[in-house]
Write a protein that holds these residues in place. Structure first.
Motif, PDB file in Angstrom:
ATOM      1  N   LEU A 189      -3.745  11.216   0.150  1.00 37.81           N
ATOM      2  CA  LEU A 189      -3.825   9.762  -0.022  1.00 37.81           C
ATOM      3  C   LEU A 189      -3.752   9.097   1.354  1.00 37.81           C
ATOM      4  O   LEU A 189      -3.148   9.656   2.279  1.00 37.81           O
ATOM      5  CB  LEU A 189      -2.668   9.253  -0.889  1.00 37.81           C
ATOM      6  N   THR A 190      -4.359   7.928   1.458  1.00 35.91           N
ATOM      7  CA  THR A 190      -4.332   7.181   2.725  1.00 35.91           C
ATOM      8  C   THR A 190      -3.997   5.735   2.418  1.00 35.91           C
ATOM      9  O   THR A 190      -4.457   5.192   1.412  1.00 35.91           O
ATOM     10  CB  THR A 190      -5.713   7.240   3.420  1.00 35.91           C
ATOM     11  N   THR A 191      -3.203   5.120   3.310  1.00 40.48           N
ATOM     12  CA  THR A 191      -2.916   3.690   3.150  1.00 40.48           C
ATOM     13  C   THR A 191      -3.568   2.904   4.281  1.00 40.48           C
ATOM     14  O   THR A 191      -3.673   3.390   5.407  1.00 40.48           O
ATOM     15  CB  THR A 191      -1.400   3.433   3.159  1.00 40.48           C
ATOM     16  N   PHE A 192      -4.022   1.694   3.930  1.00 40.77           N
ATOM     17  CA  PHE A 192      -4.689   0.813   4.897  1.00 40.77           C
ATOM     18  C   PHE A 192      -4.051  -0.570   4.837  1.00 40.77           C
ATOM     19  O   PHE A 192      -3.359  -0.927   3.876  1.00 40.77           O
ATOM     20  CB  PHE A 192      -6.177   0.657   4.549  1.00 40.77           C
ATOM     21  N   PRO A 198      -3.983 -11.531   4.518  1.00 38.90           N
ATOM     22  CA  PRO A 198      -3.050 -10.525   3.988  1.00 38.90           C
ATOM     23  C   PRO A 198      -3.787  -9.503   3.132  1.00 38.90           C
ATOM     24  O   PRO A 198      -4.535  -9.880   2.225  1.00 38.90           O
ATOM     25  CB  PRO A 198      -2.100 -11.347   3.103  1.00 38.90           C
ATOM     26  N   VAL A 199      -3.582  -8.232   3.442  1.00 44.02           N
ATOM     27  CA  VAL A 199      -4.302  -7.191   2.703  1.00 44.02           C
ATOM     28  C   VAL A 199      -3.579  -5.859   2.792  1.00 44.02           C
ATOM     29  O   VAL A 199      -2.808  -5.610   3.715  1.00 44.02           O
ATOM     30  CB  VAL A 199      -5.744  -7.030   3.256  1.00 44.02           C
ATOM     31  N   GLY A 200      -3.847  -5.019   1.826  1.00 52.07           N
ATOM     32  CA  GLY A 200      -3.450  -3.622   1.878  1.00 52.07           C
ATOM     33  C   GLY A 200      -4.418  -2.861   0.993  1.00 52.07           C
ATOM     34  O   GLY A 200      -5.141  -3.468   0.173  1.00 52.07           O
ATOM     35  N   ALA A 201      -4.469  -1.563   1.156  1.00 53.90           N
ATOM     36  CA  ALA A 201      -5.273  -0.735   0.262  1.00 53.90           C
ATOM     37  C   ALA A 201      -4.730   0.680   0.321  1.00 53.90           C
ATOM     38  O   ALA A 201      -4.099   1.058   1.317  1.00 53.90           O
ATOM     39  CB  ALA A 201      -6.746  -0.747   0.665  1.00 53.90           C
ATOM     40  N   LEU A 233       0.283  14.789   0.917  1.00 46.81           N
ATOM     41  CA  LEU A 233       0.389  14.129   2.222  1.00 46.81           C
ATOM     42  C   LEU A 233      -0.242  12.741   2.135  1.00 46.81           C
ATOM     43  O   LEU A 233      -1.424  12.589   1.787  1.00 46.81           O
ATOM     44  CB  LEU A 233      -0.331  14.940   3.309  1.00 46.81           C
ATOM     45  N   ILE A 234       0.567  11.717   2.430  1.00 49.89           N
ATOM     46  CA  ILE A 234       0.058  10.345   2.532  1.00 49.89           C
ATOM     47  C   ILE A 234      -0.064  10.012   4.019  1.00 49.89           C
ATOM     48  O   ILE A 234       0.924  10.051   4.754  1.00 49.89           O
ATOM     49  CB  ILE A 234       1.012   9.320   1.874  1.00 49.89           C
ATOM     50  N   LEU A 235      -1.266   9.732   4.443  1.00 47.08           N
ATOM     51  CA  LEU A 235      -1.471   9.334   5.829  1.00 47.08           C
ATOM     52  C   LEU A 235      -1.487   7.812   5.896  1.00 47.08           C
ATOM     53  O   LEU A 235      -2.297   7.172   5.218  1.00 47.08           O
ATOM     54  CB  LEU A 235      -2.793   9.903   6.351  1.00 47.08           C
ATOM     55  N   ASP A 236      -0.619   7.264   6.707  1.00 48.75           N
ATOM     56  CA  ASP A 236      -0.519   5.806   6.812  1.00 48.75           C
ATOM     57  C   ASP A 236      -1.433   5.331   7.951  1.00 48.75           C
ATOM     58  O   ASP A 236      -1.119   5.495   9.128  1.00 48.75           O
ATOM     59  CB  ASP A 236       0.935   5.410   7.079  1.00 48.75           C
ATOM     60  N   GLU A 237      -2.572   4.748   7.554  1.00 43.23           N
ATOM     61  CA  GLU A 237      -3.544   4.252   8.539  1.00 43.23           C
ATOM     62  C   GLU A 237      -3.550   2.723   8.604  1.00 43.23           C
ATOM     63  O   GLU A 237      -4.574   2.124   8.923  1.00 43.23           O
ATOM     64  CB  GLU A 237      -4.955   4.756   8.190  1.00 43.23           C
ATOM     65  N   VAL A 238      -2.430   2.124   8.267  1.00 42.96           N
ATOM     66  CA  VAL A 238      -2.365   0.651   8.298  1.00 42.96           C
ATOM     67  C   VAL A 238      -2.753   0.144   9.698  1.00 42.96           C
ATOM     68  O   VAL A 238      -3.470  -0.830   9.836  1.00 42.96           O
ATOM     69  CB  VAL A 238      -0.965   0.162   7.869  1.00 42.96           C
ATOM     70  N   VAL A 239      -2.310   0.854  10.712  1.00 41.91           N
ATOM     71  CA  VAL A 239      -2.718   0.532  12.086  1.00 41.91           C
ATOM     72  C   VAL A 239      -3.783   1.516  12.577  1.00 41.91           C
ATOM     73  O   VAL A 239      -4.763   1.141  13.215  1.00 41.91           O
ATOM     74  CB  VAL A 239      -1.498   0.566  13.033  1.00 41.91           C
ATOM     75  N   GLY A 240      -3.623   2.785  12.248  1.00 42.60           N
ATOM     76  CA  GLY A 240      -4.442   3.859  12.822  1.00 42.60           C
ATOM     77  C   GLY A 240      -5.920   3.757  12.529  1.00 42.60           C
ATOM     78  O   GLY A 240      -6.752   4.304  13.263  1.00 42.60           O
ATOM     79  N   PHE A 241      -6.287   3.019  11.488  1.00 42.35           N
ATOM     80  CA  PHE A 241      -7.697   2.894  11.113  1.00 42.35           C
ATOM     81  C   PHE A 241      -8.514   2.248  12.236  1.00 42.35           C
ATOM     82  O   PHE A 241      -9.729   2.355  12.262  1.00 42.35           O
ATOM     83  CB  PHE A 241      -7.808   2.079   9.817  1.00 42.35           C
ATOM     84  N   ARG A 242      -7.839   1.599  13.189  1.00 44.81           N
ATOM     85  CA  ARG A 242      -8.599   0.963  14.271  1.00 44.81           C
ATOM     86  C   ARG A 242      -9.022   1.944  15.373  1.00 44.81           C
ATOM     87  O   ARG A 242      -9.682   1.574  16.337  1.00 44.81           O
ATOM     88  CB  ARG A 242      -7.820  -0.224  14.854  1.00 44.81           C
ATOM     89  N   ALA A 245       0.834  -1.208   0.000  1.00 44.19           N
ATOM     90  CA  ALA A 245       0.000   0.000   0.000  1.00 44.19           C
ATOM     91  C   ALA A 245       0.868   1.259   0.000  1.00 44.19           C
ATOM     92  O   ALA A 245       0.636   2.185  -0.785  1.00 44.19           O
ATOM     93  CB  ALA A 245      -0.933  -0.014   1.209  1.00 44.19           C
ATOM     94  N   THR A 246       1.887   1.282   0.860  1.00 47.28           N
ATOM     95  CA  THR A 246       2.735   2.488   0.894  1.00 47.28           C
ATOM     96  C   THR A 246       3.606   2.582  -0.357  1.00 47.28           C
ATOM     97  O   THR A 246       3.855   3.667  -0.864  1.00 47.28           O
ATOM     98  CB  THR A 246       3.602   2.537   2.174  1.00 47.28           C
ATOM     99  N   LEU A 247       4.011   1.417  -0.875  1.00 49.04           N
ATOM    100  CA  LEU A 247       4.799   1.425  -2.114  1.00 49.04           C
ATOM    101  C   LEU A 247       3.999   2.049  -3.264  1.00 49.04           C
ATOM    102  O   LEU A 247       4.473   2.948  -3.964  1.00 49.04           O
ATOM    103  CB  LEU A 247       5.206  -0.011  -2.462  1.00 49.04           C
ATOM    104  N   HIS A 248       2.765   1.582  -3.427  1.00 49.91           N
ATOM    105  CA  HIS A 248       1.958   2.093  -4.545  1.00 49.91           C
ATOM    106  C   HIS A 248       1.546   3.548  -4.324  1.00 49.91           C
ATOM    107  O   HIS A 248       1.488   4.332  -5.271  1.00 49.91           O
ATOM    108  CB  HIS A 248       0.719   1.213  -4.738  1.00 49.91           C
ATOM    109  N   ALA A 249       1.238   3.907  -3.091  1.00 50.55           N
ATOM    110  CA  ALA A 249       0.832   5.295  -2.836  1.00 50.55           C
ATOM    111  C   ALA A 249       1.995   6.240  -3.114  1.00 50.55           C
ATOM    112  O   ALA A 249       1.817   7.313  -3.705  1.00 50.55           O
ATOM    113  CB  ALA A 249       0.349   5.433  -1.383  1.00 50.55           C
TER     114      ALA A 249
END
Ligand SMILES: Cc1ncc(COP(=O)(O)O)c(C=O)c1O
Length: 443
Positions: A274-277, A286-289, A249-258, A129-133
Motif C-alpha cells: 500500500l502507498t499513501t499520498f 487539502p488532500v490525501g490518498a 508494507l505501507i510506503l508513505d509517499e506523502v512527501v516522497g512522491f515529489r 491517508a495513513t489512518l485509512h491505510a
C-alpha cells in the motif's frame, strides 16, 4: 551568541512590523497562532501572496520560497494551468455531492505513474491517508499492531504519533526503541500497539519484525524518513523482511512522491503493498490518498455487497481539489523532474563545497528536490544521530536567511525546490547560507 540572535531578531522585528501586529491579533482567537507548524520565534511572517518561487509578506518583502507549503507547492505559486483548472471547475460547481470525473482522471494518472498502485482512494490529508491505510492493513491481516520507525512522521492520529520525537534518555535501546507517545492526550493504548524500529539497521528490523510477526498488520515507512537519507539496501531489506514475514508494507509517499514520476518507490526500486499520498497531489488544496494492491483495496468495493469495510468523508475527492491536483501532476513530466532534480544536484554540490570550507560542523541531505540542513558532525544514520543537530544554530541561521530574503522550513529540516526556480536561486541560497552561518556564529 545571545547577542547575535538578538541582533538577528532586532533586524527581523524592524523589518516585519505588520506581521508582528498580525500575530498579536491571531493569538487572541487561536492559541499560539494559526497552527502549530506556522510558529517560529519571535513571530511568524504573515504572507499576502505568492508568485512563482516567490512569497510576499504583509510588509511587501519578497522572499524565495524554499519551504513550498511543507513541500507541496512543487510548481511554485499562482501556476496558470492550475488556476485555469480551478476556475473551470468553479464555473461548473464547487461541491456537487457526486463524482464529477475529476477524481477518476487523477486516480488514473497516479495509478499510471506508480506501478504498485492498482486501486486508489482519496481523502483529505496525509493524516487520513495513513489512518485509512493502517486500518485497512489491520482489517486485511486480522492483526492488531503496526511497526513504525523511530523519528518517522506519518500525520497526527494516535497510532502514528508514537516515537516521533522521543527524548533520548527515555527512548530505550537503539536497536529496540521503546514506544513513547509524542503528544499529550494520546491514548495509552497507542504505544502498546506499536513496535518501534530503528532506521538503517537491517538486523534489528529483521529481528523485531520476525519476533512480532503474528501480531503485526503492517510496517509503515517513509523512505526519505522525513529528513534522513535511507540506504537503498536498507529500504530493500525492509521490503524483503516484510514479505518474508507476511507483514504488509505501507510506503508513505506523502512527501516522497515529489522525487520522480514513479514516486520514491521507483527511486528505491521496491513495490510496497500500500502507498499513501498527500500534499502535491491536491495542487495546493487539502488532500490525501491511499492505494495499492487490488486484492487489498477491493475491500472497499461494496458495489457487489457488503465487505465489512467502508471509507468516505464529506470532502474526500472534492471536485476542485481533484482538478487542481490533476493540473499539477500533469505538469510533472520527465523534463520537469530533470529540471528539479538537476537543481537538487547543483545544490548538493554547492552545499558540500561550502560545508567543506567552513569550520562549523554542517551537513546537507539532498534527495531529488528535497533537502535538509543539519549542524552536527555526527554521521546521520537514524533518529538518534539527527537529535545531535544544533537546533539553536539552525534557528539563528533560519532567521538570518529570512532577513536576507530566503524562506526555508523552520529548523531547516524539510526544504524543497519548485519548478520555476533556476540555477541563480540555488546559488543565491548557498551564498546567503554562508553569510547566515557567519552571522549565527560570529560572537
Ligand atoms: C511523510 C508524511 N506523512 C504524513 C504526513 C501528514 O500529512 P498531513 O499534514 O496532510 O496530514 C506528513 C506531513 O508532513 C508527512 O510528511
Amino acid at each position: 551568541m545571545a547577542e547575535v540572535s538578538k541582533t538577528l531578531e532586532d533586524i527581523y522585528a524592524a523589518e516585519n512590523p505588520t506581521s508582528r501586529a498580525q500575530f498579536e491579533r491571531d493569538r487572541r482567537s487561536m492559541p499560539g497562532g494559526a497552527k502549530g507548524a506556522y510558529f517560529y520565534k519571535p513571530y511568524p511572517l504573515t504572507m499576502q501572496r505568492g508568485e512563482g518561487c516567490y512569497l510576499y509578506d504583509v510588509d511587501e518583502r519578497e522572499r524565495v520560497d524554499f519551504a513550498n507549503h511543507h513541500t507541496g507547492q512543487i510548481l511554485g505559486h499562482n501556476n496558470p494551468a492550475v488556476n485555469a483548472a480551478i476556475q473551470a471547475q468553479l464555473a461548473r460547481g464547487i461541491a456537487l455531492g457526486a463524482p464529477t470525473g475529476n477524481e477518476v482522471a487523477l486516480a488514473e494518472e497516479i495509478c499510471r505513474r506508480v506501478e504498485s498502485v492498482e486501486r486508489l482512494r482519496f481523502c483529505n490529508s496525509g493524516t487520513e491517508a495513513t489512518l485509512h491505510a493502517i486500518r485497512l492493513a489491520r482489517g486485511f491481516s486480522g492483526r492488531p499492531k503496526i511497526a513504525k520507525f523511530e523519528g518517522g512522521y506519518h500525520g497526527s492520529h494516535d497510532i502514528v504519533e508514537v516515537s516521533v520525537a522521543p527524548a533520548l534518555d527515555k527512548a530505550g535501546p537503539a536497536d529496540a526503541p521503546y514506544a513513547l507517545a509524542t503528544t499529550g492526550g494520546t491514548s495509552p493504548h497507542a504505544p502498546a500497539e506499536v513496535v518501534v524500529l530503528p532506521y538503517n539497521n537491517e538486523e534489528a528490523v529483521e529481528e523485531l519484525v520476525r519476533r512480532h510477526r503474528d501480531e503485526l498488520a503492517c510496517v509503515i515507512l517513509d523512505p526519505k524518513a522525513g529528513i534522513l537519507p535511507l540506504r537503498q539496501e536498507f529500504v530493500r531489506a525492509v521490503r524483503r523482511v516484510t514479505e518474508e514475514n507476511d507483514v504488509l508494507l505501507i510506503l508513505d509517499e506523502v512527501v516522497g512522491f515529489r522525487v520522480g514520476e514513479g514516486g520514491i518507490q521507483e527511486y528505491y526500486g521496491i513495490s510496497p503493498d500500500l502507498t499513501t499520498f498527500g500534499k502535491l497531489i491536491g495542487g495546493g488544496f487539502p488532500v490525501g490518498a491511499f492505494g495499492g494492491r487490488a486484492d487489498i483495496m477491493n475491500l472497499f468495493d461494496t458495489s457487489r455487497g457488503a465487505t465489512g469495510f467502508f471509507q468516505s468523508g464529506t470532502f474526500s475527492a472534492h471536485a476542485v481539489v481533484m482538478a487542481a491536483g490533476l493540473a499539477t501532476v500533469r505538469q510533472l513530466t520527465p523534463a520537469a523532474f530533470a529540471h528539479l532534480n538537476g537543481l537538487g544536484e547543483r545544490l548538493r554540490a554547492r552545499l558540500g563545497a561550502l560545508f567543506a570550507r567552513i569550520d562549523v560542523p554542517a551537513q546537507a541531505v539532498v534527495l531529488g528536490s528535497l533537502f535538509s540542513i543539519y549542524f552536527t558532525a555526527e554521521p546521520l544514520v537514524n533518529y538518534r544521530s539527527l537529535a545531535t543537530n544544533n537546533g539553536g544554530m539552525a534557528q539563528r541561521v533560519f532567521l538570518s536567511l529570512l532577513n536576507q530574503g530566503y524562506f526555508l522550513s523552520q529548523g531547516l529540516t524539510m526544504n524543497s525546490l519548485s519548478l520555476p526556480m533556476q540555477e541563480s536561486h540555488i546559488d543565491g541560497l548557498v551564498q546567503a547560507l554562508e553569510q547566515a552561518i557567519e552571522q549565527a556564529t560570529r560572537l
